[in-house]
Write an enzyme that holds these catalytic residues in place. Structure first.
Site, PDB file in Angstrom:
ATOM      1  N   CYS A   1     -19.150  10.708  36.885  1.00  0.00           N
ATOM      2  CA  CYS A   1     -20.044  10.937  38.321  1.00  0.00           C
ATOM      3  C   CYS A   1     -18.761  11.403  39.467  1.00  0.00           C
ATOM      4  CB  CYS A   1     -20.419   9.474  38.796  1.00  0.00           C
ATOM      5  SG  CYS A   1     -19.196   8.310  39.216  1.00  0.00           S
TER       6      CYS A   1
ATOM      7  N   CYS B   1     -13.929   9.236  38.237  1.00  0.00           N
ATOM      8  CA  CYS B   1     -14.533   9.144  37.210  1.00  0.00           C
ATOM      9  C   CYS B   1     -14.971  10.517  36.741  1.00  0.00           C
ATOM     10  CB  CYS B   1     -16.092   8.223  37.291  1.00  0.00           C
ATOM     11  SG  CYS B   1     -17.102   8.389  36.040  1.00  0.00           S
TER      12      CYS B   1
ATOM     13  N   CYS C   1     -17.132   2.479  35.181  1.00  0.00           N
ATOM     14  CA  CYS C   1     -17.363   2.713  36.441  1.00  0.00           C
ATOM     15  C   CYS C   1     -18.673   1.919  37.293  1.00  0.00           C
ATOM     16  CB  CYS C   1     -17.973   4.490  36.347  1.00  0.00           C
ATOM     17  SG  CYS C   1     -18.168   5.055  38.211  1.00  0.00           S
TER      18      CYS C   1
ATOM     19  N   CYS D   1     -21.912   4.496  37.965  1.00  0.00           N
ATOM     20  CA  CYS D   1     -22.502   5.160  36.815  1.00  0.00           C
ATOM     21  C   CYS D   1     -22.600   4.498  35.481  1.00  0.00           C
ATOM     22  CB  CYS D   1     -22.284   6.755  36.536  1.00  0.00           C
ATOM     23  SG  CYS D   1     -20.714   7.153  35.829  1.00  0.00           S
TER      24      CYS D   1
ATOM     25  N   CYS E   1      -3.576   2.673  39.768  1.00  0.00           N
ATOM     26  CA  CYS E   1      -3.755   1.826  40.864  1.00  0.00           C
ATOM     27  C   CYS E   1      -5.400   1.904  41.255  1.00  0.00           C
ATOM     28  CB  CYS E   1      -3.063   2.159  42.124  1.00  0.00           C
ATOM     29  SG  CYS E   1      -3.054   0.783  43.215  1.00  0.00           S
TER      30      CYS E   1
END
Length: 139
Positions: A100, A97, A51, A54, A122
């Site tokens: 976060c 995510c 991510c 984070c 996607c």
């Protein structure tokens, strides 16, 4: 099964301080980068995609495939790393995510891709950060 990622909580001001304006627009305001413009759309290397907000590991490179959609496509995320939520219109499923809450993109099922899951995650390139295999921060 892997343990869920640790939660990352920041105020809007804290997110604005650590993300670029475009990262903030996509990760925090659920925007979309223009088709075919993302850094990882045609990218291919061994490693992990984390991510961008984070640093939580989200995808293994071995699950990335060329769907021709104009954004990076993966057929599955790491266990427990990604949340799925129906969009308000019910037509798509948003992926975020799990640590976060950063917006990654959308997942589509049953499109006929020859992948083990018949799913296409996607993902906006700006929502992820590639870490090469063998780096201290890859799995």
């Amino acid at each position: 099964m892997s343990a869920p990622p640790a939660s990352v909580h920041k105020s809007e001001e804290e997110w604005r301080a650590v993300l670029s304006a475009e990262q903030f627009r996509i990760l925090r305001e659920k925007g979309t980068e223009l088709k075919g413009t993302g850094e990882y759309n045609k990218f291919s290397a061994e490693g992990i995609y984390n991510c961008a907000g984070c640093g939580t590991p989200l995808y293994k490179s071995m699950t990335k495939f060329d769907s021709g959609c104009g954004w990076p496509a993966f057929y599955e995320g790491l266990p427990g790393a990604i949340n799925h939520s129906p969009d308000p219109d019910g037509r798509r499923t948003e992926i975020t995510c799990a640590a976060c809450g950063g917006h990654l993109g959308h997942v589509f099922k049953g499109e006929g891709f020859l992948t083990p899951t018949d799913e296409r995650h996607c993902v906006n390139s700006i929502s992820i950060k590639f870490v090469p295999e063998g780096s201290a921060t890859s799995l």
